[in-house]
Design an enzyme around this catalytic site. Structure first.
Site, PDB file in Angstrom:
ATOM      1  N   LYS A 181       2.567 -48.484 -24.695  1.00 21.54           N
ATOM      2  CA  LYS A 181       1.461 -48.408 -24.552  1.00 21.54           C
ATOM      3  C   LYS A 181       0.421 -47.535 -25.584  1.00 21.54           C
ATOM      4  O   LYS A 181       0.576 -46.393 -25.430  1.00 21.54           O
ATOM      5  CB  LYS A 181       0.666 -48.072 -23.182  1.00 21.54           C
ATOM      6  CG  LYS A 181       1.131 -49.072 -22.164  1.00 21.54           C
ATOM      7  CD  LYS A 181       0.518 -48.702 -20.630  1.00 21.54           C
ATOM      8  CE  LYS A 181       1.198 -49.686 -19.694  1.00 21.54           C
ATOM      9  NZ  LYS A 181       0.364 -49.311 -18.220  1.00 21.54           N
ATOM     10  N   GLY A 220      19.989 -36.528 -10.825  1.00 22.31           N
ATOM     11  CA  GLY A 220      19.690 -35.382 -10.069  1.00 22.31           C
ATOM     12  C   GLY A 220      18.670 -35.470  -8.981  1.00 22.31           C
ATOM     13  O   GLY A 220      17.774 -36.439  -9.376  1.00 22.31           O
ATOM     14  N   ALA A 246       9.317 -36.220 -11.306  1.00 21.05           N
ATOM     15  CA  ALA A 246       8.864 -35.901 -12.520  1.00 21.05           C
ATOM     16  C   ALA A 246       7.676 -34.941 -12.558  1.00 21.05           C
ATOM     17  O   ALA A 246       7.775 -34.159 -13.614  1.00 21.05           O
ATOM     18  CB  ALA A 246       8.312 -37.236 -13.361  1.00 21.05           C
ATOM     19  N   LYS A 291      20.757 -44.462  -4.192  1.00 25.64           N
ATOM     20  CA  LYS A 291      19.875 -43.328  -3.445  1.00 25.64           C
ATOM     21  C   LYS A 291      18.567 -43.930  -3.214  1.00 25.64           C
ATOM     22  O   LYS A 291      17.728 -44.123  -2.368  1.00 25.64           O
ATOM     23  CB  LYS A 291      19.849 -42.187  -3.682  1.00 25.64           C
ATOM     24  CG  LYS A 291      19.214 -41.899  -5.298  1.00 25.64           C
ATOM     25  CD  LYS A 291      17.568 -41.754  -5.292  1.00 25.64           C
ATOM     26  CE  LYS A 291      17.268 -41.884  -6.650  1.00 25.64           C
ATOM     27  NZ  LYS A 291      15.726 -41.472  -6.607  1.00 25.64           N
ATOM     28  N   SER A 345       8.271 -39.762  -3.263  1.00 25.97           N
ATOM     29  CA  SER A 345       9.312 -40.722  -3.889  1.00 25.97           C
ATOM     30  C   SER A 345       8.766 -42.207  -3.700  1.00 25.97           C
ATOM     31  O   SER A 345       8.359 -42.321  -2.802  1.00 25.97           O
ATOM     32  CB  SER A 345      10.696 -40.699  -2.825  1.00 25.97           C
ATOM     33  OG  SER A 345      11.261 -41.950  -3.007  1.00 25.97           O
ATOM     34  N   ARG A 346       8.683 -42.929  -4.695  1.00 31.69           N
ATOM     35  CA  ARG A 346       8.115 -44.383  -4.611  1.00 31.69           C
ATOM     36  C   ARG A 346       8.867 -45.330  -3.828  1.00 31.69           C
ATOM     37  O   ARG A 346       8.224 -46.068  -3.251  1.00 31.69           O
ATOM     38  CB  ARG A 346       8.026 -45.015  -5.842  1.00 31.69           C
ATOM     39  CG  ARG A 346       7.288 -44.463  -7.181  1.00 31.69           C
ATOM     40  CD  ARG A 346       6.764 -44.932  -8.204  1.00 31.69           C
ATOM     41  NE  ARG A 346       7.819 -45.027  -9.104  1.00 31.69           N
ATOM     42  CZ  ARG A 346       8.439 -44.292 -10.235  1.00 31.69           C
ATOM     43  NH1 ARG A 346       7.433 -43.404 -10.502  1.00 31.69           N
ATOM     44  NH2 ARG A 346       9.139 -44.443 -11.214  1.00 31.69           N
ATOM     45  N   ASN A 347      10.170 -45.070  -3.879  1.00 36.92           N
ATOM     46  CA  ASN A 347      11.166 -45.922  -2.694  1.00 36.92           C
ATOM     47  C   ASN A 347      10.760 -45.464  -1.609  1.00 36.92           C
ATOM     48  O   ASN A 347      10.720 -46.508  -0.845  1.00 36.92           O
ATOM     49  CB  ASN A 347      12.394 -45.559  -3.143  1.00 36.92           C
ATOM     50  CG  ASN A 347      12.798 -46.111  -4.645  1.00 36.92           C
ATOM     51  OD1 ASN A 347      12.775 -47.420  -4.811  1.00 36.92           O
ATOM     52  ND2 ASN A 347      13.149 -45.181  -5.510  1.00 36.92           N
ATOM     53  N   GLU A 372      12.079 -48.980  -8.121  1.00 43.12           N
ATOM     54  CA  GLU A 372      13.593 -49.491  -8.456  1.00 43.12           C
ATOM     55  C   GLU A 372      14.487 -50.196  -7.449  1.00 43.12           C
ATOM     56  O   GLU A 372      15.063 -50.888  -7.578  1.00 43.12           O
ATOM     57  CB  GLU A 372      14.300 -48.442  -9.425  1.00 43.12           C
ATOM     58  CG  GLU A 372      15.231 -48.847 -10.175  1.00 43.12           C
ATOM     59  CD  GLU A 372      14.628 -49.724 -11.397  1.00 43.12           C
ATOM     60  OE1 GLU A 372      15.222 -50.807 -11.390  1.00 43.12           O
ATOM     61  OE2 GLU A 372      14.054 -49.322 -12.206  1.00 43.12           O
TER      62      GLU A 372
END
EC number: 1.1.1.94
Length: 340
Positions: free
Chosen positions: A44, A141, A145, A196, A259-261, A286
């Site tokens: 972008k 690990g 971010a 995970k 965590s997005r998940n 993901e």
């Protein structure tokens, strides 16, 4: 006479290229800039300009000042002088980006976590498929971010088969708040990060459906047993799976809404369907892509992964109650290999 290759040192990797200007790629660029030059590539143009001119990444890390020494670009050719490449591209886009870079001897340090949906390959397997003679490393690990970019204490696994490359990259990337630990188990480091993601969705479901802390602890521990079985079937070392890239990452992402998940799973548990969430989410989750292919590969390996199967059912639209009933009605068994 055979030509002896020069032993790699941290100085050899003074200039690091980073592929991917999302939150993780930007955070890694900040780490790598501590000891040397960094070129950060992204797609972008508006993000590239913001990093170079205002030293922020407005889409992914808007509240963090990015080091001025980082040069951002949308031209892959600008990475030609980098001596190693950190690859922080989402797993499902990894192949298309890797095919655009030269096939040379520079190490690839894979920082994405997932399994390619079409091929069923882990990121290290995918990279080796494209570059069979290139040094491949995995950096993985318990990492958010935003915390890495804010220089909060972080430890990771850095896995590579070549000892001198592994040691040199560790020295190059280690800073007072970012500590890599060495491993030669590339597959093991790769497995933990991929599995995970799916288990974090499961823990999010537990939170969203208000199933309690006991259930979350059960998901983490039994989920780790699934990760362990899957990893060992692929040749991973058990000690790697119990380390930072396996159990460490699992505990982190199963315990936080950063965590997005986990957040995706929580919404599932609250009754929001996959389709409803996809309309509102601008970032990659993901684990959603990983779950069905992980189940497919596990079935091929004859590895039992009931929690992964349950997440696949939830993504497909089955209710939390029906999936939970199926999980809890499975035949009783020993916790490990002991018979009942």
């Amino acid at each position: 006479m055979p030509v002896l290759e020069e032993k790699k040192t941290a100085d050899h990797f003074h200039h690091i290229g980073v592929l991917g200007a999302g939150s993780w790629g930007t955070a890694l660029a900040a780490v790598a800039s501590y000891k040397g030059a960094v070129t950060l590539w992204g797609r972008k143009r508006e993000i590239i300009d913001a990093i170079n001119q205002r030293h922020i990444n407005p889409d992914y890390l808007p509240d963090i000042i990015i080091p001025r020494t980082i040069h951002a670009t949308d031209e892959l050719n600008d990475l030609s002088s980098a001596s190693a490449l950190l690859v922080a591209i989402p797993a499902q886009k990894m192949r298309s980006v890797l095919r655009q870079i030269p096939n040379d001897s520079r190490p690839l340090i894979l920082c994405a976590k997932g399994i390619e949906a079409e091929s069923g390959l882990l990121m290290s397997q995918l990279a080796a498929d494209i570059f069979p003679h290139r040094p491949i490393a995995v950096l993985s690990g318990p990492t958010f971010a935003s915390e890495v970019a804010r220089h909060l204490p972080t430890a990771v696994t850095l896995a590579a088969k070549e000892k001198d490359i592994r040691a040199a990259l560790m020295q190059r990337l280690a800073i007072p708040t970012f500590r890599p630990y060495a491993s030669s188990d590339v597959i093991g480091a790769d497995v933990g990060g991929a599995v995970k993601n799916v288990l974090a969705i499961a823990c999010g479901v537990v939170a969203g459906a208000k199933l309690g802390n006991n259930a979350r602890a059960a998901v983490i521990s039994r989920g780790f047993a699934e990760m362990n079985r899957f990893g060992i079937a692929l040749g991973a070392k058990e000690e790697t799976l119990t380390g930072l890239s396996g159990l460490g990452d699992l505990v982190l992402t199963c315990s936080s809404e950063l965590s997005r998940n986990f957040t995706f799973g929580k919404k599932l548990g609250e009754g929001y369907s996959y389709e409803e969430q996809q309309k509102k989410r601008a970032v990659t989750t993901e684990g959603v892509f990983t779950a069905p292919v992980l189940q497919r590969v596990a079935n091929k390996l004859k590895v039992e992964m009931p929690l992964v199967s349950a997440i696949c059912d939830l993504i497909e639209g089955k209710s939390v109650n029906s999936v939970l009933e199926r999980l809890l009605s499975r035949p009783l068994k020993g916790e490990y290999s002991i018979s009942v």
